[in-house]
Motif scaffolding. Structure first.
Motif, PDB file in Angstrom:
ATOM      1  N   UNK A 154       4.067  -0.794  -4.782  1.00  0.00           N
ATOM      2  CA  UNK A 154       4.705  -1.660  -5.774  1.00  0.00           C
ATOM      3  C   UNK A 154       6.171  -1.889  -5.425  1.00  0.00           C
ATOM      4  N   UNK A 155       6.568  -3.155  -5.536  1.00  0.00           N
ATOM      5  CA  UNK A 155       7.971  -3.532  -5.377  1.00  0.00           C
ATOM      6  C   UNK A 155       8.282  -4.587  -6.427  1.00  0.00           C
ATOM      7  N   UNK A 156       8.958  -4.181  -7.491  1.00  0.00           N
ATOM      8  CA  UNK A 156       9.191  -5.099  -8.592  1.00  0.00           C
ATOM      9  C   UNK A 156       7.870  -5.526  -9.203  1.00  0.00           C
ATOM     10  N   UNK A 157       7.642  -6.831  -9.267  1.00  0.00           N
ATOM     11  CA  UNK A 157       6.390  -7.360  -9.820  1.00  0.00           C
ATOM     12  C   UNK A 157       5.299  -7.512  -8.769  1.00  0.00           C
ATOM     13  N   UNK A 158       5.621  -7.244  -7.517  1.00  0.00           N
ATOM     14  CA  UNK A 158       4.631  -7.363  -6.444  1.00  0.00           C
ATOM     15  C   UNK A 158       3.826  -6.076  -6.291  1.00  0.00           C
ATOM     16  N   UNK A 159       2.547  -6.231  -5.993  1.00  0.00           N
ATOM     17  CA  UNK A 159       1.684  -5.085  -5.766  1.00  0.00           C
ATOM     18  C   UNK A 159       0.772  -5.363  -4.581  1.00  0.00           C
ATOM     19  N   UNK A 160       0.520  -4.321  -3.808  1.00  0.00           N
ATOM     20  CA  UNK A 160      -0.488  -4.397  -2.752  1.00  0.00           C
ATOM     21  C   UNK A 160      -1.497  -3.287  -3.006  1.00  0.00           C
ATOM     22  N   UNK A 161      -2.756  -3.656  -3.184  1.00  0.00           N
ATOM     23  CA  UNK A 161      -3.821  -2.666  -3.326  1.00  0.00           C
ATOM     24  C   UNK A 161      -4.150  -2.109  -1.938  1.00  0.00           C
ATOM     25  N   UNK A 162      -4.117  -0.788  -1.803  1.00  0.00           N
ATOM     26  CA  UNK A 162      -4.376  -0.176  -0.495  1.00  0.00           C
ATOM     27  C   UNK A 162      -5.827   0.254  -0.324  1.00  0.00           C
ATOM     28  N   UNK A 163      -6.544   0.434  -1.439  1.00  0.00           N
ATOM     29  CA  UNK A 163      -7.908   0.945  -1.364  1.00  0.00           C
ATOM     30  C   UNK A 163      -7.985   2.416  -1.022  1.00  0.00           C
ATOM     31  N   UNK A 164      -6.845   3.093  -1.036  1.00  0.00           N
ATOM     32  CA  UNK A 164      -6.786   4.499  -0.630  1.00  0.00           C
ATOM     33  C   UNK A 164      -6.550   5.399  -1.837  1.00  0.00           C
ATOM     34  N   UNK A 165      -7.300   6.475  -1.897  1.00  0.00           N
ATOM     35  CA  UNK A 165      -7.051   7.494  -2.916  1.00  0.00           C
ATOM     36  C   UNK A 165      -5.947   8.438  -2.465  1.00  0.00           C
ATOM     37  N   UNK A 166      -5.848   8.661  -1.156  1.00  0.00           N
ATOM     38  CA  UNK A 166      -4.833   9.562  -0.606  1.00  0.00           C
ATOM     39  C   UNK A 166      -3.859   8.761   0.251  1.00  0.00           C
TER      40      UNK A 166
END
Length: 223
Positions: A154-166
């Motif tokens: 997360x950076x401000x309002x931007x998000x990137x889903x990583x698909x990673x639990x760890x």
């Protein structure tokens, strides 16, 4: 997020694992394949420079490894690295040239670029540490969220889903992390940034900054 890309965080000339990153855009993309990459790379290492110790552990002959250190594979320890008393490497780790892994430091599923220092009571899991980055005594990467959900960057309002639990932390080249700091899951710290001691860090921190707290992040040229 341009600041999170491999090209912005790392100089790939300073790792034996250059090939691991060349087809990825973001560094966390390589976390699931570190182990299998080590097995492929280890089989190609020069036997004049590297000894194979136990199953899937390759250690450069010029490296110094304390007899009390615990080394589990798959693992590569590159030239002139120093693994100190009671270091615990759980496996899936690449330790670069001239790195220091110190007393009671634990590594798991990581890449340490050349010159990284994690010398005192550090936990580094599911993380990438760039060239000559340094983690002060007692600083750790927290690699699993308390609610066990998948990690987002997360950076401000931007998000990137990583698909990673760890997912621990991505530290760019020359990052300095102060003593007893906690880097929360999904933390990305840009190159040449310093983090104050006893900090709790999350999200994306720009490069060339001083991180004092989440409300006070100062560009170095402004100081």
């Amino acid at each position: 997020m341009e600041a999170c890309k491999i090209s912005q965080l790392y100089d790939l000339n300073y790792t034996i694992a250059r090939g691991l990153f060349e087809n990825a855009e973001y560094p966390w993309e390589v976390l699931p394949v570190i182990g299998e990459y080590i097995l492929r790379l280890g089989a190609k290492l020069d036997p004049e420079k590297f000894d194979r110790m136990g199953e899937d552990v390759w250690v450069a002959r010029s490296a110094k490894v304390a007899p009390t250190a615990c080394l589990n594979g798959p693992l590569i320890i590159d030239e002139e690295a120093e693994i100190r008393h009671c270091a615990f490497i759980r496996g899936k780790a690449i330790v670069g040239k001239h790195c220091v892994v110190g007393n009671s430091t634990e590594l798991k599923n990581v890449v340490l670029f050349d010159g990284v220092q994690v010398p005192h009571y550090n936990y580094v899991g599911d993380s990438i540490l760039g060239h000559k980055s340094h983690m002060g005594a007692g600083s750790i990467t927290s690699n699993v969220k308390s609610d066990k959900t998948l990690v987002e960057v997360k950076s401000g309002d931007e998000k990137i889903a990583t698909g990673l639990k760890k997912f621990g932390a991505m530290l760019g080249d020359y990052v300095e992390v102060g003593c007893n700091s906690v880097l929360n899951p999904g933390t990305v710290i840009g190159a040449h940034t310093n983090v104050y001691p006893v900090s709790m860090v999350r999200g994306v921190i720009p490069g060339d900054c001083i991180y004092k707290n989440k409300s006070e992040i100062v560009k170095k040229e402004e100081m």
